[in-house]
Design an enzyme around this catalytic site. Structure first.
Site, short mmCIF file in Angstrom:
data_model
loop_
_atom_site.label_atom_id
_atom_site.label_comp_id
_atom_site.label_asym_id
_atom_site.label_seq_id
_atom_site.Cartn_x
_atom_site.Cartn_y
_atom_site.Cartn_z
N ASN A 6 0.86 -1.19 0.00
CA ASN A 6 0.00 0.00 0.00
C ASN A 6 0.90 1.24 0.00
O ASN A 6 1.70 1.43 0.93
CB ASN A 6 -0.89 -0.04 1.25
N HIS A 9 1.03 6.22 1.84
CA HIS A 9 1.80 7.17 2.66
C HIS A 9 2.99 7.78 1.93
O HIS A 9 3.60 8.73 2.42
CB HIS A 9 2.16 6.55 4.00
N HIS A 42 -5.62 3.69 -1.68
CA HIS A 42 -6.96 3.97 -1.18
C HIS A 42 -7.34 5.38 -1.62
O HIS A 42 -6.77 6.36 -1.11
CB HIS A 42 -6.96 3.85 0.36
N ARG A 44 -9.49 7.99 -1.09
CA ARG A 44 -10.47 8.36 -0.07
C ARG A 44 -11.36 9.49 -0.58
O ARG A 44 -10.97 10.28 -1.44
CB ARG A 44 -9.76 8.81 1.21
N ARG A 48 -7.14 12.63 0.84
CA ARG A 48 -6.09 13.14 1.73
C ARG A 48 -4.69 12.65 1.34
O ARG A 48 -3.72 13.28 1.68
CB ARG A 48 -6.38 12.79 3.19
N HIS A 49 -4.61 11.51 0.68
CA HIS A 49 -3.27 11.11 0.20
C HIS A 49 -3.29 10.87 -1.31
O HIS A 49 -2.90 11.73 -2.08
CB HIS A 49 -2.65 9.95 1.01
N GLU A 69 -8.53 0.46 -3.22
CA GLU A 69 -9.38 0.45 -2.01
C GLU A 69 -10.34 1.60 -2.11
O GLU A 69 -9.93 2.72 -2.45
CB GLU A 69 -8.50 0.71 -0.78
N THR A 99 -7.07 6.24 10.02
CA THR A 99 -6.93 5.17 9.05
C THR A 99 -8.21 4.34 9.11
O THR A 99 -9.09 4.63 9.93
CB THR A 99 -5.67 4.30 9.35
N THR A 100 -8.33 3.32 8.24
CA THR A 100 -9.55 2.52 8.24
C THR A 100 -9.67 1.81 9.59
O THR A 100 -8.85 0.96 9.92
CB THR A 100 -9.49 1.47 7.10
N GLU A 150 -10.82 -9.52 2.72
CA GLU A 150 -9.55 -9.17 3.33
C GLU A 150 -9.83 -9.06 4.82
O GLU A 150 -10.65 -8.24 5.24
CB GLU A 150 -9.00 -7.86 2.78
N HIS A 190 -3.60 -4.72 7.59
CA HIS A 190 -3.77 -3.58 8.49
C HIS A 190 -2.95 -3.77 9.77
O HIS A 190 -3.17 -4.72 10.51
CB HIS A 190 -5.23 -3.31 8.88
N HIS A 213 1.95 0.94 6.03
CA HIS A 213 2.60 1.87 6.95
C HIS A 213 3.96 1.38 7.44
O HIS A 213 4.93 2.14 7.47
CB HIS A 213 1.66 2.17 8.13
#
Ligand code: PXP
Length: 236
Positions: A6, A9, A42, A44, A48-49, A69, A99-100, A150, A190, A213
């Site tokens: 992922n 970040h 992801h 969103r 935001r990212h 995602e 985060t989720t 998942e 996660h 992360h």
């Protein structure tokens, strides 16, 4: 077991300065060159990212598979059908969360999610549902037509090394077994990191882990020494 990375970040860091570095596209390329079997982003609602342009570029540059995602919204369904990632992972989304936070409540929204899955699947996109390791969520997921779940490993990750580790691990183990018996393939992710990930091997036939992360965090420190010495050399 496959590794999906992922790269959200990388975009978080880029957005801190509003420029183009570090590039999620280059990050994806490096992940793939080093064994990632898919790249997850992801998109969103608040962007935001990862941004729309990132996803549009990544779908052209990624050589493995793009796993998008996304929340269960009309906007996201439209984007997925236009971009056509190899897979989507449906997640719950709350604006204020860091985060989720939890899994998707599939059992509580069975009709809505079943309807949402169909056009994606019909278009050839593999659909995965990000759920907590609970029997009712697994059973409901099997009814939606999604091919994958998942399992949310956040509680296990937080419990790792504590008294509750075994209890949280068993939930993942049982949920994976139940899902497989119902014909679902099982991914997990996660909060997985370099200490707690090894127990995922105790769960038979997990297909892919999605990790972000901890990999991006480790990359900072595995690369910092070289980054400083290169700059030092330049300004000498
Ligand atoms: N899987 C899903 C569905 C997620 O939402 C996230 C976080 O965006 C991850 C995996 C990766 O989690 P982490 O960044 O803690 O490795």
């Amino acid at each position: 077991m496959l590794l999906g990375v992922n790269i959200d970040h990388i975009a978080t860091l880029r957005n801190a300065r509003g420029g183009v570095e570090p590039s999620p596209v280059l990050a994806a390329e490096i992940c793939e060159q080093n064994g990632a079997t898919s790249i997850t982003t992801h998109l969103r609602e608040d962007r935001r990212h990862i941004k729309d342009e990132d996803v549009r570029t990544l779908i052209k540059t990624i050589k493995t598979k793009l796993n998008l995602e996304m929340a269960v919204t009309d906007e996201m369904q439209k984007i997925a059908l236009e971009i056509m990632p190899a897979s989507v992972c449906l997640v719950p989304e709350k604006r204020q969360e860091v985060t989720t936070e939890g899994g998707l409540d599939v059992a509580g929204q069975l009709e809505k999610i079943t309807k949402f899955v169909k056009p994606l699947k019909d278009a050839g996109i593999v659909v995965s549902l990000f759920i907590d390791p609970a029997a009712e969520q697994v059973r409901a997921s099997a009814k939606t037509g999604a091919q994958f779940i998942e399992l949310h490993t956040g509680c296990y990750s937080n419990a790792f090394g504590k008294d509750s580790e075994e209890k949280e691990f068993q939930k993942l183990f049982e949920a994976a077994k139940l899902a497989q018996s119902l014909g679902l393939r099982v991914n997990a992710g996660h909060g997985l990191n370099y200490e707690n990930v090894f127990r995922m091997h105790e769960i038979p036939d997990l297909y892919e882990l999605n990790i972000g992360h901890s990999i991006v965090s480790k990359a900072v420190f595995t690369g910092l020494a070289q980054a400083v010495s290169e700059m030092k050399e330049l300004i000498k």
